[in-house]
Design a protein around this motif. Structure first.
Motif, mmCIF file in Angstrom:
data_model
loop_
_atom_site.group_PDB
_atom_site.id
_atom_site.type_symbol
_atom_site.label_atom_id
_atom_site.label_comp_id
_atom_site.label_asym_id
_atom_site.label_seq_id
_atom_site.Cartn_x
_atom_site.Cartn_y
_atom_site.Cartn_z
ATOM 1 N N SER A 24 37.165 57.659 9.454
ATOM 2 C CA SER A 24 37.727 56.238 9.114
ATOM 3 C C SER A 24 39.017 56.601 8.333
ATOM 4 O O SER A 24 40.072 55.664 8.290
ATOM 5 N N VAL A 48 36.632 49.923 17.694
ATOM 6 C CA VAL A 48 35.358 49.087 18.156
ATOM 7 C C VAL A 48 34.718 50.023 19.109
ATOM 8 O O VAL A 48 33.825 50.751 18.908
ATOM 9 N N HIS A 51 33.308 53.758 18.519
ATOM 10 C CA HIS A 51 31.896 54.001 18.127
ATOM 11 C C HIS A 51 30.955 54.151 19.568
ATOM 12 O O HIS A 51 30.091 54.752 19.332
ATOM 13 N N SER A 87 19.279 53.364 6.225
ATOM 14 C CA SER A 87 20.311 52.120 6.766
ATOM 15 C C SER A 87 20.484 50.933 5.827
ATOM 16 O O SER A 87 21.575 50.242 5.821
ATOM 17 N N HIS A 94 27.775 46.180 3.124
ATOM 18 C CA HIS A 94 28.536 45.340 4.066
ATOM 19 C C HIS A 94 28.343 43.985 4.134
ATOM 20 O O HIS A 94 29.391 43.178 4.133
ATOM 21 N N LEU A 152 31.286 53.718 3.191
ATOM 22 C CA LEU A 152 31.840 52.807 3.762
ATOM 23 C C LEU A 152 33.565 52.635 3.362
ATOM 24 O O LEU A 152 34.019 51.755 3.797
ATOM 25 N N ARG A 158 31.243 60.042 5.770
ATOM 26 C CA ARG A 158 29.924 59.807 5.943
ATOM 27 C C ARG A 158 29.070 60.868 5.870
ATOM 28 O O ARG A 158 28.144 60.879 5.502
ATOM 29 N N ALA A 187 23.737 53.288 12.068
ATOM 30 C CA ALA A 187 24.807 52.684 11.550
ATOM 31 C C ALA A 187 25.939 52.560 12.409
ATOM 32 O O ALA A 187 26.538 51.402 12.393
ATOM 33 N N ILE A 188 26.126 53.362 13.377
ATOM 34 C CA ILE A 188 27.128 53.362 14.199
ATOM 35 C C ILE A 188 26.645 52.145 15.255
ATOM 36 O O ILE A 188 27.472 51.400 15.669
ATOM 37 N N SER A 191 27.245 48.918 13.481
ATOM 38 C CA SER A 191 28.862 48.434 13.489
ATOM 39 C C SER A 191 29.268 48.173 14.907
ATOM 40 O O SER A 191 30.173 47.241 14.785
ATOM 41 N N GLU A 195 30.935 44.608 15.098
ATOM 42 C CA GLU A 195 32.153 44.591 15.467
ATOM 43 C C GLU A 195 32.549 44.101 16.961
ATOM 44 O O GLU A 195 33.608 43.379 17.251
#
Length: 281
Positions: A24, A48, A51, A87, A94, A152, A158, A187-188, A191, A195
């Motif tokens: 990121s 997006v 990912h 997680s 978030h 984050l 990460r 996590a991915i 997201s 997203e």
């Protein structure tokens, strides 16, 4: 968006997600320096979709583990529970929106330096320990989950932070790296779902450019696969201090450019204060 731009961003994503250097942070730094319009729907959609590219190598490399979890969920309930536990901290951060105030990149230089500190600590602790545990437990999962929540922040790696959490909680570096990569999958995926929902609602898919988007995804997947294999093969033999040196230099360069008033970088200002004030208000 050109195919070359998409390939470059896919390369950065694939390397940064699994090497302890922050995908990121590198994506944000690259987009800022190259003058990308980060409000452009096409670039936001690519962020997006990348990912998808980094999720594929995790599934491929650990397919035996995932298959065992699906075939024998009862026998594998401990691993399921640990992945869920790991997680939760990032999900809480978030949902509360505590990470929203860092998206412009004003804190990016400091975040890279935080990653450097984590890696130096990991190298120091693991090099002085005779041998860590090879099988993670719930305590390791919780600690690594808390470190994942810190990641984050753009610029905080990460993989680097979660490996640090694993080593500090008593794991061997290779065991920490493997669980770090596996806990990356939910996590991915999370997201991608959140997203992706936003992308659909905001109509970003109207700007879907087939060749650039597919190129970015494929590059991220291939490079991510190689990065995972590299880390798993050499994690106990390479010094993390080299990665620490790299991100420390990167962080200092960013801070110098920022303090010199580089026109493409945001000024260093405590935007998080206003963000927290809005949250509490």
């Amino acid at each position: 968006m050109s195919i070359l731009e998409a390939a470059l961003l896919g390369l950065v994503q694939g390397l940064g997600e699994f090497l302890p250097i922050s995908s990121s942070g590198h994506l944000l730094f690259a987009q800022l320096l190259m003058g990308f319009d980060r409000t452009n729907d096409a670039y936001m959609l690519l962020d997006v979709l990348l990912h998808v590219g980094t999720l594929m190598p995790i599934i491929i490399v650990f397919w035996k583990d995932w298959w065992a979890m699906l075939r024998h969920p009862v026998q594998q309930r401990k691993l399921w529970a640990m992945l869920i536990l790991a997680s939760i901290p990032a999900l809480v951060v978030h949902v509360l929106g505590l990470d929203d105030s860092f998206g412009t990149g004003w804190f990016l230089g400091v975040s890279f330096l935080i990653t450097a500190v984590f890696l130096l600590v990991t190298e120091a602790v693991s090099s002085r320990r005779a041998q860590g545990r090879e099988v993670p437990g719930f305590g390791n999962a919780l600690v690594m989950g808390c470190f994942q929540a810190l990641a984050l922040l753009p610029g905080v790696s990460r993989s680097g932070s979660t490996i640090t959490g694993g080593v500090l909680s008593g794991l061997d570096r290779k065991a920490a790296a493997k669980f770090s990569f596996m806990m990356c999958a939910p996590a991915i995926a999370g997201s991608l779902l959140l997203e992706g929902k936003e992308a659909i609602e905001l109509g970003w898919f109207a700007n879907f450019e087939v060749l650039p988007m597919l190129t970015g995804i494929v590059v991220a997947a291939v490079v991510g696969y190689l990065a995972i294999r590299f880390m798993l093969a050499l994690i106990n033999r390479i010094s993390l201090n080299w990665f620490a040196l790299y991100v420390a230099v990167l962080g200092l360069v960013y801070l110098v450019l920022q303090l010199m008033g580089h026109p493409l970088l945001p000024a260093f200002s405590p935007e998080v204060v206003s963000g927290l004030a809005g949250l509490m208000g």
